[in-house]
Design an enzyme around this catalytic site. Structure first.
Site, short mmCIF file in Angstrom:
data_model
loop_
_atom_site.label_atom_id
_atom_site.label_comp_id
_atom_site.label_asym_id
_atom_site.label_seq_id
_atom_site.Cartn_x
_atom_site.Cartn_y
_atom_site.Cartn_z
N SER A 1 0.83 -1.20 0.00
CA SER A 1 0.00 0.00 0.00
C SER A 1 0.87 1.25 0.00
O SER A 1 2.09 1.16 0.06
CB SER A 1 -0.92 0.00 1.22
OG SER A 1 -0.14 0.19 2.38
N LYS A 2 0.20 2.38 -0.07
CA LYS A 2 0.90 3.65 -0.19
C LYS A 2 1.95 3.87 0.90
O LYS A 2 2.98 4.49 0.67
CB LYS A 2 -0.10 4.81 -0.18
CG LYS A 2 -0.68 5.11 -1.53
CD LYS A 2 -2.05 5.74 -1.43
CE LYS A 2 -3.13 4.70 -1.21
NZ LYS A 2 -4.48 5.18 -1.19
N ARG A 3 1.66 3.34 2.08
CA ARG A 3 2.61 3.58 3.16
C ARG A 3 3.95 2.86 2.93
O ARG A 3 4.92 3.09 3.63
CB ARG A 3 2.00 3.19 4.51
CG ARG A 3 1.87 1.72 4.73
CD ARG A 3 1.03 1.39 5.95
NE ARG A 3 0.58 0.02 5.89
CZ ARG A 3 1.31 -1.02 6.24
NH1 ARG A 3 2.53 -0.85 6.68
NH2 ARG A 3 0.85 -2.25 6.14
N HIS A 4 3.97 1.97 1.95
CA HIS A 4 5.23 1.29 1.64
C HIS A 4 6.09 2.08 0.67
O HIS A 4 7.11 1.58 0.19
CB HIS A 4 4.95 -0.09 1.03
CG HIS A 4 4.36 -1.07 2.01
ND1 HIS A 4 3.11 -1.62 1.84
CD2 HIS A 4 4.84 -1.57 3.17
CE1 HIS A 4 2.86 -2.43 2.86
NE2 HIS A 4 3.89 -2.41 3.67
N GLY A 5 5.68 3.31 0.36
CA GLY A 5 6.48 4.09 -0.58
C GLY A 5 5.80 4.13 -1.94
O GLY A 5 4.58 4.10 -2.02
#
Length: 485
Positions: free
Chosen positions: A253-257
């Site tokens: 997801s977005k929090r992974h970059g």
RNA sequence: GUCCCCGUCGUCUAGCCAGGCCUAGGACACCGGCCUUUCACGCCGGCGACGCGGGUUCGAAUCCCGCCGGGGACGCCA
């Protein structure tokens, strides 16, 4: 029957790498079998979607080189290809289900449902709809309507039935209908049909033979199979692709970059490398060849070789692949792609000849991992009034001979008649070394510093020839003044 | 919680269905060396995995069972 597959994203405004891989695998499967690749926009959740968001999908697909045969922009025999334009079609099939008595109106409010779910969870039960409204009388319905409630339409899930399907990736999967969470909604209270329903109608009507999608859809499949049966459609084959995970092994997801195709494009990954890398996420060619063009991927792709275990999205290998592609890219095309990065970095390229620029790209590209590295490595060719870096200054001041190397070289070059070719440059350097009795690092490094202000970089003769005598002289003057001062 | 899926080097994976060819192969990364009068490239080498426990078998990464671990799904999102 010829193969027909579809990629059916919902226009959320960005194209996730997971979606990109799903699109790729569908595309490869279709092309491998000489079938059709259909693009369908799933926009029944109307408020969230915009035209701009659809464009994002087109751009990502086109960038990756995936061309579709039918779609909203192209048309085709089974259109329209945008669900928001197919509402009349859905209505027709909803009527069918009503006639068969397979659906019913449910007047439960969102709050009631939330409450129910909460209580079930607290009791340690799996959340499910209890079928509360399944047997409402006409009077009860009328009363609820009078309260201002608007009903949803729910599909009657059979009590105790084992639903089986053969997944092309996972193998046999079976699940009891009891595990489906109860009668599910197929039409919202605002009249808009819901994903699980429309996807079945569309896939059936569009004659989709193979549904290839992410593993997160596995649990929807039994519901959809029930609908295929209820509507009298033949079920397609299913293939569920393993998840793509972040480094922490949770769903990417977005929090992974970076997770959107656009970000990779902007950083300067070549579409060929990106696509190649994605193809190897969950799939592997029988012959083990890893650098593969789209054509080669098509040739080798077999859905049976898709891995059933999830894959961690680690861009290390992508970086390597991008380097490989950069080094073998046609130089004119690569230059074209690099120019925007240079301009964005503030370089005025108008003074430079296109052929000359291509030469510079050619000798610099060995150093790039991504295109956005270009300004950093090409600066040495583009900018004459550089600063001398601290370590370089230190190196020169350590030994007075080193400054003398630059001075003597400057003098010799100034007196030199003719074109500064690689050979001429080498000859001049050699002379300097001989006269001063200096060699090796003590000879070359001062000249490098004189020319670039840095301790490392491209080969000097190449640099010198590309710059030409005048620019080299100017640079030597520049660094000499900075080193003396 | 319930159901479903998954479990080979740090990562992507080959092998697993049809058990011996596996002392588990490749790629990326990492480490070391060579090359290079810099850096990078390139070349050579090294490190490094069958989640655990039982079975079945002459023999198991491969078959069976259990456990453990991870993930996903349980919406009037798709």
């Amino acid at each position: 029957m010829s193969v027909r597959v579809r990629f059916a994203p919902s226009p959320t405004g960005f194209m996730h790498v997971g979606n990109a891989r799903t699109a790729l695998f569908n595309y490869l499967f279709a092309r491998h079998h000489g079938g059709d690749f259909v693009l369908r926009i799933e926009d029944t959740d109307t408020e969230r979607h915009s035209e701009e968001a659809v464009k994002v999908i087109y751009e990502a697909l086109r960038w990756m080189g995936l061309d579709w045969d039918e779609g909203p922009d192209k048309g085709g025999p089974y259109g329209p290809y945008r669900q928001s334009e197919r509402l009349d079609i859905y209505r027709e099939f909803i009527e069918k289900l009503k006639e068969k008595g397979l659906v019913y109106e449910c007047y439960c409010t969102q709050q009631e449902l939330d409450q129910m779910r909460k209580e079930q969870l607290e009791r340690g039960e799996p959340p499910r709809y209890t079928g509360k409204c399944r047997h409402l009388t006409e009077e009860e319905k009328a009363r609820l309507r009078a309260e201002g409630r608007k009903p949803v339409l729910r599909f009657k899930v059979p009590e105790d039935r084992v639903i089986r399907f053969k997944d092309l990736v996972k193998g046999e999967i079976e699940i009891n209908s009891r595990q489906l969470g109860g009668d599910f909604v197929i039409v919202r209270s605002n009249g808009m049909p819901v994903y699980n329903f429309v996807v079945v109608v569309d896939d059936a009507l569009m004659k989709i033979t193979h549904v290839i999608r992410g593993e997160d859809h596995i649990s929807n499949t039994p519901k959809q199979i029930l609908l295929y049966e209820a509507l009298g459609f033949e079920t397609p084959q299913f293939a569920h692709l393993p998840m793509i995970l972040g480094p922490d092994r949770s769903k990417l997801s977005k929090r992974h970059g970076s997770t959107s195709v656009k970000e990779f494009r902007e950083k300067g990954y070549l579409p060929e490398a990106f696509t190649n890398f994605l193809a190897l996420l969950g799939w592997y060619p029988k012959d083990g060849k890893e650098i593969l063009s789209l054509e080669e991927l098509i040739e080798r792709f077999d859905i049976k070789d898709v891995n059933s275990a999830p894959a961690v999205f680690d861009t290390t290998k992508l970086n390597w692949m991008n380097q490989v592609y950069i080094r073998s890219y046609p130089i004119d095309k690569l230059t074209e792609l690099v120019i925007p990065y240079l301009e964005k970095a503030g370089f005025d390229l108008s003074a430079f000849d296109r052929k000359w620029l291509e030469r510079v790209v050619e000798v610099s590209r060995e150093y790039f991992t991504v295109l956005s590295d270009a300004p950093h490595y090409m600066e040495v060719f583009l900018k004459d009034d550089f600063e001398v870096e601290e370590d370089a200054k230190g190196f020169i001041s350590e030994n007075p001979d080193r400054l003398r190397v630059i001075e003597l070289f400057y003098g010799k070059l100034k007196a030199f008649e003719g074109e500064l070719t690689e050979e001429a440059f080498k000859k001049l350097v050699k002379e300097v070394g001989k006269e001063l009795g200096v060699k090796g690092k003590n000879l070359f490094m001062p000249i490098r510093i004189g020319l670039t202000g840095k301790m490392s970089g491209v080969e000097l003769p190449v640099l010198a020839e590309l710059l030409g005598k005048e620019r080299v002289l100017r640079r030597l003057e520049n660094s000499l003044s900075k080193l003396r001062g």
